[in-house]
Design an enzyme around this catalytic site. Structure first.
Site, PDB file in Angstrom:
ATOM      1  N   ASN A 132     -46.475 -10.075 -39.848  1.00 37.46           N
ATOM      2  CA  ASN A 132     -47.816  -9.517 -40.035  1.00 37.46           C
ATOM      3  C   ASN A 132     -48.049  -8.518 -38.904  1.00 37.46           C
ATOM      4  OD1 ASN A 132     -50.505  -8.930 -40.272  1.00 37.46           O
ATOM      5  ND2 ASN A 132     -51.233 -11.020 -39.845  1.00 37.46           N
ATOM      6  N   TRP A 133     -47.970  -7.236 -39.249  1.00 38.95           N
ATOM      7  CA  TRP A 133     -48.047  -6.200 -38.207  1.00 38.95           C
ATOM      8  C   TRP A 133     -49.469  -5.928 -37.750  1.00 38.95           C
ATOM      9  CZ3 TRP A 133     -44.154  -1.978 -40.421  1.00 38.95           C
ATOM     10  CH2 TRP A 133     -42.878  -2.554 -40.511  1.00 38.95           C
ATOM     11  N   LYS A 134     -50.439  -6.506 -38.442  1.00 35.97           N
ATOM     12  CA  LYS A 134     -51.857  -6.341 -38.065  1.00 35.97           C
ATOM     13  C   LYS A 134     -52.193  -4.849 -37.893  1.00 35.97           C
ATOM     14  CE  LYS A 134     -51.854 -11.016 -36.248  1.00 35.97           C
ATOM     15  NZ  LYS A 134     -52.338 -11.999 -35.277  1.00 35.97           N
ATOM     16  N   HIS A 176     -56.731 -14.580 -43.643  1.00 40.73           N
ATOM     17  CA  HIS A 176     -56.282 -14.674 -42.259  1.00 40.73           C
ATOM     18  C   HIS A 176     -57.486 -14.949 -41.350  1.00 40.73           C
ATOM     19  CE1 HIS A 176     -54.621 -13.612 -38.361  1.00 40.73           C
ATOM     20  NE2 HIS A 176     -53.434 -13.787 -38.896  1.00 40.73           N
ATOM     21  N   GLY A 193     -46.868 -12.712 -35.891  1.00 38.24           N
ATOM     22  CA  GLY A 193     -47.647 -11.555 -35.471  1.00 38.24           C
ATOM     23  C   GLY A 193     -46.893 -10.748 -34.426  1.00 38.24           C
ATOM     24  N   GLY A 194     -47.251 -10.932 -33.165  1.00 42.98           N
ATOM     25  CA  GLY A 194     -46.720 -10.121 -32.070  1.00 42.98           C
ATOM     26  C   GLY A 194     -45.207  -9.949 -32.077  1.00 42.98           C
ATOM     27  N   GLY A 233     -51.738 -15.345 -31.000  1.00 47.75           N
ATOM     28  CA  GLY A 233     -51.796 -14.332 -29.959  1.00 47.75           C
ATOM     29  C   GLY A 233     -52.061 -14.884 -28.567  1.00 47.75           C
ATOM     30  N   GLU A 246     -52.089 -21.581 -39.750  1.00 43.76           N
ATOM     31  CA  GLU A 246     -52.188 -20.825 -38.508  1.00 43.76           C
ATOM     32  C   GLU A 246     -53.335 -21.382 -37.663  1.00 43.76           C
ATOM     33  OE1 GLU A 246     -50.183 -16.722 -38.890  1.00 43.76           O
ATOM     34  OE2 GLU A 246     -52.302 -16.470 -39.350  1.00 43.76           O
ATOM     35  N   SER A 261     -48.057 -17.640 -32.396  1.00 40.63           N
ATOM     36  CA  SER A 261     -47.146 -17.497 -31.260  1.00 40.63           C
ATOM     37  C   SER A 261     -45.724 -17.962 -31.566  1.00 40.63           C
ATOM     38  CB  SER A 261     -47.698 -18.222 -30.030  1.00 40.63           C
ATOM     39  OG  SER A 261     -48.917 -17.620 -29.606  1.00 40.63           O
ATOM     40  N   GLU A 270     -58.346 -13.768 -38.624  1.00 39.15           N
ATOM     41  CA  GLU A 270     -59.008 -12.564 -38.090  1.00 39.15           C
ATOM     42  C   GLU A 270     -59.952 -11.951 -39.130  1.00 39.15           C
ATOM     43  OE1 GLU A 270     -55.362 -10.741 -36.821  1.00 39.15           O
ATOM     44  OE2 GLU A 270     -55.156 -12.316 -35.314  1.00 39.15           O
TER      45      GLU A 270
HETATM   46  P1  13P Z   1     -49.010 -14.157 -33.216  1.00 42.22           P
HETATM   47  O1  13P Z   1     -47.600 -14.421 -33.689  1.00 42.22           O
HETATM   48  O2  13P Z   1     -49.154 -12.869 -32.489  1.00 42.22           O
HETATM   49  O3  13P Z   1     -49.575 -15.344 -32.483  1.00 42.22           O
HETATM   50  O4  13P Z   1     -49.903 -13.981 -34.554  1.00 42.22           O
HETATM   51  C1  13P Z   1     -49.821 -14.933 -35.551  1.00 42.22           C
HETATM   52  C2  13P Z   1     -50.531 -14.442 -36.744  1.00 42.22           C
HETATM   53  O5  13P Z   1     -51.745 -14.310 -36.755  1.00 42.22           O
HETATM   54  C3  13P Z   1     -49.726 -14.064 -37.911  1.00 42.22           C
HETATM   55  O6  13P Z   1     -50.526 -13.838 -39.025  1.00 42.22           O
END
Ligand code: 13P
Length: 253
Positions: A9-11, A95, A234-235, A173, A167, A213, A97
């Protein structure tokens, strides 16, 4: 029985050129990985270009959200059929967010899931508790509420296009991953809830990703748990080497 599914997920990251560079590296490095399904979720602006770049590979392309209406006066929204038109086969929905910053309610998540499935997309429905909710002993209650909003009355015919992502918000994050045992406990709860709502066959076939994470050095232990069927990353999905390492760690042993 369940093919692990790892999605990056590149956000809110990457231009079209950056997206193409990353996905080309992924395509080259993951070409020989057979036992794991892999997808990427670039920002809307890069979806079409990325989908074109990977059309001769097994990499899947996911959107990070979608709206529930097909067309109309809904400025700023993107319909599921438009995502298919751009080359997407999946959409991430609900999600944390989106829930936290954009007001996505359980009801909205449910409508989006239904619309995406009706348009032929696969859905990655996200569930998970905040730190305050975990500390207050409400983890299972919140996860159940999210599941009920997202996937309570699905047709048996579409369950092969449904993935749940657990999640925990406190792990996103933050560098603070759930331990394999903490994640497995919730994943087992999710599968048992799916069994009660959708039947044993659906519960056994639906993949449940862990997200929060996930890194190359913690992925293997998480993926070894019986009810963890891949990851939503994510990251660590923004660098090819890290994401490739996580995909490889998801390979069944
Ligand atoms: P991180 O891997 O950066 O913690 O993000 C997880 C996430 O929200 C994937 O959708």
């Amino acid at each position: 029985m369940r093919t692990p599914f790892v999605v990056g997920n590149w956000k809110l990251h990457k231009t079209i050129a950056e997206s193409l560079a990353l996905v080309t590296e992924l395509k080259n490095q993951l070409g020989s990985l057979r036992e794991v399904a892999v997808g990427v979720a670039p920002p809307f602006t890069a979806l079409h270009a990325v989908a074109k770049r990977v059309e001769d590979s097994s990499l899947a392309v996911a959107a990070q959200d979608c709206f529930w209406e097909e067309k109309g006066a809904f400025t700023g929204e993107v319909a599921p059929a438009m995502l298919r038109d751009a080359g997407c086969t999946w959409a991430i929905i609900g999600h944390s967010e989106r829930r936290q910053f954009f007001g996505d309610t359980d009801e909205a998540v449910g409508k989006k899931v239904k619309a995406a499935l009706a348009a032929g997309l696969g859905v990655i429905a996200c569930v998970g508790e905040t730190l305050a909710q975990r500390d207050g002993g409400a983890t299972f209650q919140i996860v159940e509420q999210h599941l009920a909003g997202a996937v309570s009355d699905l047709d048996a015919a579409v369950v092969d296009r449904v993935v749940i992502a657990y999640e925990p918000v406190w792990a996103i994050g933050t560098g603070r991953t759930a331990t394999p045992a903490q994640a497995q406990e919730v994943h087992a709860f999710i599968r048992s809830w799916l069994g009660k709502q959708l039947g044993a066959a659906a519960a056994a076939s639906i993949r449940i990703q862990y997200g929060g994470s996930v890194k190359p050095d913690n992925a293997a232990l998480l993926m070894r748990e019986p009810d963890i069927d891949g990851a939503l990353v994510g990251g660590a999905s923004l660098q090819a080497a890290d994401f490739v390492a996580i995909c490889r760690a998801a390979k069944p042993s």
